[in-house]
Design a protein around this motif. Structure first.
Motif, PDB file in Angstrom:
ATOM      1  N   GLY A 121       0.784  -1.218   0.000  1.00 38.81           N
ATOM      2  CA  GLY A 121       0.000   0.000   0.000  1.00 38.81           C
ATOM      3  C   GLY A 121       0.817   1.270   0.000  1.00 38.81           C
ATOM      4  N   ILE A 122       2.144   1.148  -0.003  1.00 37.93           N
ATOM      5  CA  ILE A 122       3.012   2.320   0.067  1.00 37.93           C
ATOM      6  C   ILE A 122       4.061   2.320  -1.038  1.00 37.93           C
ATOM      7  N   ASN A 123       4.779   1.206  -1.191  1.00 41.10           N
ATOM      8  CA  ASN A 123       5.873   1.202  -2.159  1.00 41.10           C
ATOM      9  C   ASN A 123       6.094  -0.185  -2.742  1.00 41.10           C
ATOM     10  N   LEU A 124       5.857  -0.321  -4.036  1.00 45.56           N
ATOM     11  CA  LEU A 124       6.187  -1.519  -4.812  1.00 45.56           C
ATOM     12  C   LEU A 124       5.376  -2.761  -4.462  1.00 45.56           C
ATOM     13  N   ARG A 125       4.394  -2.636  -3.596  1.00 44.56           N
ATOM     14  CA  ARG A 125       3.487  -3.740  -3.278  1.00 44.56           C
ATOM     15  C   ARG A 125       2.081  -3.177  -3.090  1.00 44.56           C
ATOM     16  N   HIS A 126       1.100  -3.837  -3.672  1.00 47.13           N
ATOM     17  CA  HIS A 126      -0.279  -3.368  -3.534  1.00 47.13           C
ATOM     18  C   HIS A 126      -0.751  -3.473  -2.091  1.00 47.13           C
ATOM     19  N   GLY A 127      -1.639  -2.537  -1.717  1.00 49.64           N
ATOM     20  CA  GLY A 127      -2.149  -2.480  -0.361  1.00 49.64           C
ATOM     21  C   GLY A 127      -3.422  -3.289  -0.168  1.00 49.64           C
ATOM     22  N   PHE A 128      -4.140  -2.932   0.877  1.00 51.12           N
ATOM     23  CA  PHE A 128      -5.250  -3.748   1.363  1.00 51.12           C
ATOM     24  C   PHE A 128      -6.624  -3.152   1.092  1.00 51.12           C
ATOM     25  N   MET A 129      -6.708  -1.982   0.424  1.00 54.98           N
ATOM     26  CA  MET A 129      -8.009  -1.383   0.214  1.00 54.98           C
ATOM     27  C   MET A 129      -8.704  -2.013  -0.989  1.00 54.98           C
ATOM     28  N   THR A 130      -9.109  -3.231  -0.751  1.00 51.62           N
ATOM     29  CA  THR A 130      -9.790  -4.030  -1.759  1.00 51.62           C
ATOM     30  C   THR A 130     -10.651  -5.060  -1.039  1.00 51.62           C
ATOM     31  N   GLU A 131     -11.440  -5.811  -1.759  1.00 54.24           N
ATOM     32  CA  GLU A 131     -12.409  -6.689  -1.112  1.00 54.24           C
ATOM     33  C   GLU A 131     -11.762  -7.885  -0.428  1.00 54.24           C
ATOM     34  N   LYS A 132     -10.673  -8.388  -0.988  1.00 50.54           N
ATOM     35  CA  LYS A 132      -9.964  -9.534  -0.416  1.00 50.54           C
ATOM     36  C   LYS A 132      -8.475  -9.365  -0.685  1.00 50.54           C
ATOM     37  N   PHE A 133      -7.671 -10.017   0.130  1.00 46.45           N
ATOM     38  CA  PHE A 133      -6.242 -10.081  -0.166  1.00 46.45           C
ATOM     39  C   PHE A 133      -5.705 -11.430   0.309  1.00 46.45           C
ATOM     40  N   VAL A 134      -4.575 -11.797  -0.250  1.00 49.74           N
ATOM     41  CA  VAL A 134      -3.929 -13.041   0.127  1.00 49.74           C
ATOM     42  C   VAL A 134      -2.488 -12.742   0.487  1.00 49.74           C
ATOM     43  N   ASP A 135      -1.960 -13.467   1.462  1.00 54.29           N
ATOM     44  CA  ASP A 135      -0.575 -13.261   1.859  1.00 54.29           C
ATOM     45  C   ASP A 135      -0.050 -14.518   2.537  1.00 54.29           C
ATOM     46  N   ASP A 136       1.266 -14.530   2.689  1.00 57.53           N
ATOM     47  CA  ASP A 136       1.913 -15.632   3.388  1.00 57.53           C
ATOM     48  C   ASP A 136       1.567 -15.587   4.878  1.00 57.53           C
ATOM     49  N   GLU A 137       1.435 -16.750   5.476  1.00 54.61           N
ATOM     50  CA  GLU A 137       1.121 -16.849   6.901  1.00 54.61           C
ATOM     51  C   GLU A 137       2.072 -16.017   7.762  1.00 54.61           C
ATOM     52  N   GLU A 138       3.318 -15.879   7.333  1.00 61.95           N
ATOM     53  CA  GLU A 138       4.315 -15.135   8.107  1.00 61.95           C
ATOM     54  C   GLU A 138       3.883 -13.703   8.376  1.00 61.95           C
ATOM     55  N   TYR A 139       3.094 -13.127   7.480  1.00 64.25           N
ATOM     56  CA  TYR A 139       2.748 -11.712   7.583  1.00 64.25           C
ATOM     57  C   TYR A 139       1.328 -11.469   8.086  1.00 64.25           C
ATOM     58  N   ILE A 140       0.646 -12.528   8.461  1.00 59.88           N
ATOM     59  CA  ILE A 140      -0.717 -12.427   8.978  1.00 59.88           C
ATOM     60  C   ILE A 140      -0.685 -12.590  10.493  1.00 59.88           C
ATOM     61  N   VAL A 141      -1.298 -11.632  11.191  1.00 56.53           N
ATOM     62  CA  VAL A 141      -1.272 -11.628  12.662  1.00 56.53           C
ATOM     63  C   VAL A 141      -2.706 -11.723  13.181  1.00 56.53           C
ATOM     64  N   ARG A 142      -2.933 -12.692  14.034  1.00 59.00           N
ATOM     65  CA  ARG A 142      -4.280 -12.894  14.562  1.00 59.00           C
ATOM     66  C   ARG A 142      -4.643 -11.802  15.571  1.00 59.00           C
ATOM     67  N   VAL A 143      -5.881 -11.337  15.489  1.00 59.01           N
ATOM     68  CA  VAL A 143      -6.409 -10.332  16.406  1.00 59.01           C
ATOM     69  C   VAL A 143      -7.489 -10.998  17.258  1.00 59.01           C
ATOM     70  N   PRO A 144      -7.403 -10.907  18.586  1.00 64.46           N
ATOM     71  CA  PRO A 144      -8.430 -11.517  19.430  1.00 64.46           C
ATOM     72  C   PRO A 144      -9.823 -10.968  19.108  1.00 64.46           C
ATOM     73  N   GLU A 145     -10.815 -11.824  19.153  1.00 66.49           N
ATOM     74  CA  GLU A 145     -12.179 -11.381  18.860  1.00 66.49           C
ATOM     75  C   GLU A 145     -12.599 -10.236  19.781  1.00 66.49           C
ATOM     76  N   GLY A 146     -12.086 -10.256  21.000  1.00 67.02           N
ATOM     77  CA  GLY A 146     -12.422  -9.211  21.958  1.00 67.02           C
ATOM     78  C   GLY A 146     -11.848  -7.849  21.626  1.00 67.02           C
ATOM     79  N   LEU A 147     -10.992  -7.777  20.605  1.00 60.88           N
ATOM     80  CA  LEU A 147     -10.424  -6.500  20.180  1.00 60.88           C
ATOM     81  C   LEU A 147     -10.947  -6.059  18.824  1.00 60.88           C
ATOM     82  N   LYS A 148     -11.953  -6.745  18.303  1.00 58.27           N
ATOM     83  CA  LYS A 148     -12.422  -6.401  16.960  1.00 58.27           C
ATOM     84  C   LYS A 148     -13.008  -4.995  16.904  1.00 58.27           C
ATOM     85  N   HIS A 149     -13.429  -4.454  18.044  1.00 57.72           N
ATOM     86  CA  HIS A 149     -13.968  -3.089  18.059  1.00 57.72           C
ATOM     87  C   HIS A 149     -12.872  -2.040  17.881  1.00 57.72           C
ATOM     88  N   LEU A 150     -11.591  -2.469  17.982  1.00 63.26           N
ATOM     89  CA  LEU A 150     -10.466  -1.552  17.771  1.00 63.26           C
ATOM     90  C   LEU A 150      -9.804  -1.775  16.410  1.00 63.26           C
TER      91      LEU A 150
END
Length: 366
Positions: A121-150
């Motif tokens: 989304g900044i330089n040489l790689r497309h960002g996330f403002m789209t309906e779906k995206f795919v990435d390697d597990e290494e770069y995906i970070v789980r967010v607790p359901e209790g924090l979804k409001h943030l």
């Protein structure tokens, strides 16, 4: 095909709605792909400056760049070798992607020693403002359901977490460093989240901004049990006389003038951390002899901190969870300006450019 919001790098004010192919798991090798349905994307000054053509490059082979680096979504599918997340999990994604330096190879992409860097989304790689995206597990970070409001606060929180962690790591040179007083310059999202982290570490925190209280920023700072200081009412020099020189100053203003002023006020054995980027051509005069003298005699340290890696995302999420429990309802106040749907990208950009009270703008994708 699916919708996305993009810019044409090098062309000012080129933000537009476009269509790109839907992603698939087979784009990521070795069964490590994670397919995410985008729920919300935060935007900030970085997106505004990219649209102003101050920086940002399209990925190789494309003449456009999908913007948006503050992601929040839900996992739709995973590859056979993915173990950290599963369908139905809420997630965010890191922003930097590796180059070829040793720092990239060990997972600290945010500390690359190469001039060319890769940021979604900044330089040489497309960002996330789209309906779906795919990435390697290494770069995906789980967010607790209790924090979804943030939701979209996860990425800016990672930057604040890195800035504070870098200061403490660098100060291992002191053998024992127990800072008591910290100044945070700026009460935007990074400044407020830095205030939170420092309060959780037990420091006395003064968060400086221009606006006079009462205002929303002052309300949030007070809600974190820190002290809001309007520099229009209390000049920096007067605050230092009151509190003594701080042990730590984190600048998150986007003003190089204030960044350099911080160097004149930090205490002995202290640290100044610069987190904001200034892309203009402003020049100022500084008392260079005095700064040189006091920095050498005072063993002071200046460091720059940009972006974040997975460890900072994870520690930032832990601090968000603790902060949300310590100061209930306070952090959600940062999320001020939702925009409904990517079709309203012009309203999104208007808020970034014109609305000085828009503390956090984000787009509801789904």
């Amino acid at each position: 095909m699916m919708k996305a919001v993009a810019v044409t790098p090098g062309t000012p004010n080129s933000v537009h709605l476009t269509e790109i192919p839907e992603p698939s798991l087979d784009q990521i090798p070795h069964g490590r792909g994670v397919l995410v349905k985008t729920l919300k994307v935060g935007v900030d000054a970085t997106d505004r400056e990219i649209n102003e053509a101050l920086y940002g490059k399209a990925p190789e082979g494309d003449d456009f760049l999908v913007i948006g680096h503050e992601s929040f979504g839900i996992v739709e599918a995973v590859g056979e070798n993915v173990h950290r997340v599963k369908p139905g999990d809420y997630v965010t994604a890191t922003v930097r992607r590796p180059g070829g330096s040793i720092y990239d190879l060990i997972g600290t992409n945010d500390m690359t020693s190469e001039e060319e860097y890769y940021e979604r989304g900044i330089n040489l790689r497309h960002g996330f403002m789209t309906e779906k995206f795919v990435d390697d597990e290494e770069y995906i970070v789980r967010v607790p359901e209790g924090l979804k409001h943030l939701h979209v606060l996860q990425e800016p929180m990672s930057c604040a977490a890195k800035a504070v962690q870098q200061a403490f790591e660098a100060q291992q040179r002191m053998k024992i460093w127990r800072p008591e007083v910290a100044y945070v310059f700026g009460a935007g999202q990074i400044g407020l989240l830095t205030t939170l982290i420092l309060k959780l570490r037990g420091l006395k925190v003064y968060t400086l901004a221009r606006g006079k209280a009462p205002n929303l920023k002052a309300e949030i700072v007070a809600g974190m049990e820190a002290e809001y200081v309007s520099t229009r009412e209390t000049p920096l020099e007067s605050l230092v006389k009151k509190t003594g020189k701080p042990d730590l100053i984190v600048d998150a203003t986007g003003s190089s003038t204030l960044a350099f002023q911080a160097m004149q006020h930090v205490g002995h054995n202290g640290v100044v951390v610069w987190t904001s980027i200034t892309g203009g051509n402003n020049s100022i005069e500084i008392p260079s002899d005095s700064v040189n003298l006091h920095w050498v005699l005072g063993n002071k340290l200046l460091l720059g901190s940009v972006n974040a890696n997975r460890t900072h995302f994870e520690s930032g999420i832990r601090d968000l969870a603790l902060g949300d429990m310590m100061f209930p309802g306070v952090l959600k106040k940062i999320l001020t300006n939702p925009v409904q749907g990517m079709e309203n990208y012009q309203e999104m950009m208007r808020l970034l450019v014109e609305d000085k009270d828009a503390l956090k703008v984000y787009v509801d994708i789904a």
